[in-house]
Design a protein around this motif. Structure first.
Motif, PDB file in Angstrom:
ATOM      1  N   PHE A 173      -6.163   8.693   8.927  1.00 57.51           N
ATOM      2  CA  PHE A 173      -5.367   8.792  10.148  1.00 57.51           C
ATOM      3  C   PHE A 173      -5.768  10.028  10.957  1.00 57.51           C
ATOM      4  N   GLY A 174      -5.364  11.195  10.499  1.00 57.40           N
ATOM      5  CA  GLY A 174      -5.775  12.427  11.166  1.00 57.40           C
ATOM      6  C   GLY A 174      -5.333  12.533  12.608  1.00 57.40           C
ATOM      7  N   GLY A 175      -4.207  11.919  12.958  1.00 57.13           N
ATOM      8  CA  GLY A 175      -3.706  12.000  14.331  1.00 57.13           C
ATOM      9  C   GLY A 175      -4.661  11.351  15.316  1.00 57.13           C
ATOM     10  N   THR A 176      -5.134  12.131  16.272  1.00 54.79           N
ATOM     11  CA  THR A 176      -6.015  11.578  17.303  1.00 54.79           C
ATOM     12  C   THR A 176      -7.381  11.196  16.750  1.00 54.79           C
ATOM     13  N   PHE A 177      -7.713  11.640  15.533  1.00 56.26           N
ATOM     14  CA  PHE A 177      -8.982  11.246  14.907  1.00 56.26           C
ATOM     15  C   PHE A 177      -9.098   9.736  14.803  1.00 56.26           C
ATOM     16  N   ALA A 178      -7.994   9.086  14.439  1.00 61.11           N
ATOM     17  CA  ALA A 178      -8.008   7.634  14.266  1.00 61.11           C
ATOM     18  C   ALA A 178      -8.273   6.906  15.574  1.00 61.11           C
ATOM     19  N   VAL A 179      -7.937   7.553  16.686  1.00 57.78           N
ATOM     20  CA  VAL A 179      -8.177   6.959  18.005  1.00 57.78           C
ATOM     21  C   VAL A 179      -9.602   7.253  18.472  1.00 57.78           C
ATOM     22  N   LYS A 180     -10.048   8.478  18.271  1.00 60.95           N
ATOM     23  CA  LYS A 180     -11.374   8.874  18.744  1.00 60.95           C
ATOM     24  C   LYS A 180     -12.499   8.283  17.906  1.00 60.95           C
ATOM     25  N   TYR A 181     -12.266   8.146  16.621  1.00 65.11           N
ATOM     26  CA  TYR A 181     -13.314   7.693  15.693  1.00 65.11           C
ATOM     27  C   TYR A 181     -12.798   6.512  14.872  1.00 65.11           C
ATOM     28  N   LEU A 209       4.538  10.405   7.749  1.00 65.03           N
ATOM     29  CA  LEU A 209       4.646   9.103   8.400  1.00 65.03           C
ATOM     30  C   LEU A 209       3.353   8.656   9.056  1.00 65.03           C
ATOM     31  N   GLY A 210       2.516   9.591   9.501  1.00 63.70           N
ATOM     32  CA  GLY A 210       1.238   9.194  10.059  1.00 63.70           C
ATOM     33  C   GLY A 210       0.410   8.427   9.038  1.00 63.70           C
ATOM     34  N   CYS A 211       0.338   8.968   7.817  1.00 60.68           N
ATOM     35  CA  CYS A 211      -0.367   8.279   6.734  1.00 60.68           C
ATOM     36  C   CYS A 211       0.310   6.945   6.431  1.00 60.68           C
TER      37      CYS A 211
END
Length: 240
Positions: A173-181, A209-211
């Motif tokens: 997930f990694g926050g915006t990581f999941a969106v960027k990559y 909760l992100g995970c």
């Protein structure tokens, strides 16, 4: 003793029932729980994206709303890590804010850390049946040292734990990581889901909760409708 509950954006917007489980656990431990109604984001998405000005504004807002409490409890390793670890970077050029943050920081706890090391709860075995496996979220583990605390609480509650392979590895997930990559994130979460399945447990329990949303979303998209994905507060409070 008054506990300020930092609910987190994702719990507030996506799984508010987890917030009620958290309140139940803290109140059972003998603390008064206050949820500041104007709270918003801890600033982590902005901070991770290089938007330091916005992150600083949100950090100051959080400080104003929570510095009055005896303790601040966060049911998320990532938000807790942002507040305890990275606010110091944002306030580094402001002696007054650093002084205020220095008084706040020792009062900030991730939920399971608070229950074990501050409240020192003794849970009675609950009614949860079947083995679970546990996913260690990156921020909780590496920034806050959350590892033994959730496992100790699950043992108190009589929940059978089966450790998965690479339980400390990222879920992607990694926050915006999941969106960027997205492709890299998908490969990482596919490996996590495979390890969950190989554990033989009927549920994966975690504290971020992100995970939770990332793992559950991938399980469902790949056809796994049986494996339960649960926040540890839900399990410990008997709300599952």
């Amino acid at each position: 003793m008054r506990v300020g509950l930092f609910v987190t954006c994702l719990i507030d917007l996506m799984r508010p029932e987890i917030g009620f489980s958290v309140i139940k656990l803290i109140e059972r431990a003998g603390f008064e729980v206050i949820v500041p109604p104007a709270q918003t984001c801890c600033g982590q998405p902005a901070y991770n994206s290089g938007e330091r000005g916005l992150a600083r504004d949100l950090a100051e807002k959080t400080l104003r709303e929570f510095e009055q409490f005896d303790y601040i409890v966060v049911p998320s390793g990532s938000c807790g890590g942002m507040i305890r670890v990275h606010y110091g970077d944002l306030f580094g050029d402001d002696p007054d804010m650093m002084s205020r943050f220095g008084r706040l920081r020792p009062k900030v706890f991730e939920l399971t850390d608070f229950l074990v090391n501050v409240a020192r709860v003794e849970l009675a075995p609950g009614e949860f049946s079947g083995p679970v496996t546990y996913h260690d979220s990156c921020s909780g583990l590496r920034e806050l040292g959350v590892k033994t605390q959730p496992r100790a609480l699950l043992a108190q509650a009589g929940v059978a734990l089966t450790e998965m392979k690479d339980c400390e590895h990222c879920c992607g997930f990694g926050g915006t990581f999941a969106v960027k990559y997205g492709d890299i994130s998908t490969a990482i979460v596919d490996e996590k889901c495979a390890n969950i399945g190989a554990s033989g447990a009927g549920a994966v329990v975690l504290g971020d909760l992100g995970c939770m949303l990332n793992i559950e979303g991938r399980l469902r998209r790949t056809g796994d409708t049986a494996t339960r994905v649960l926040h540890i507060a839900q399990v410990l409070a008997g709300d599952v």
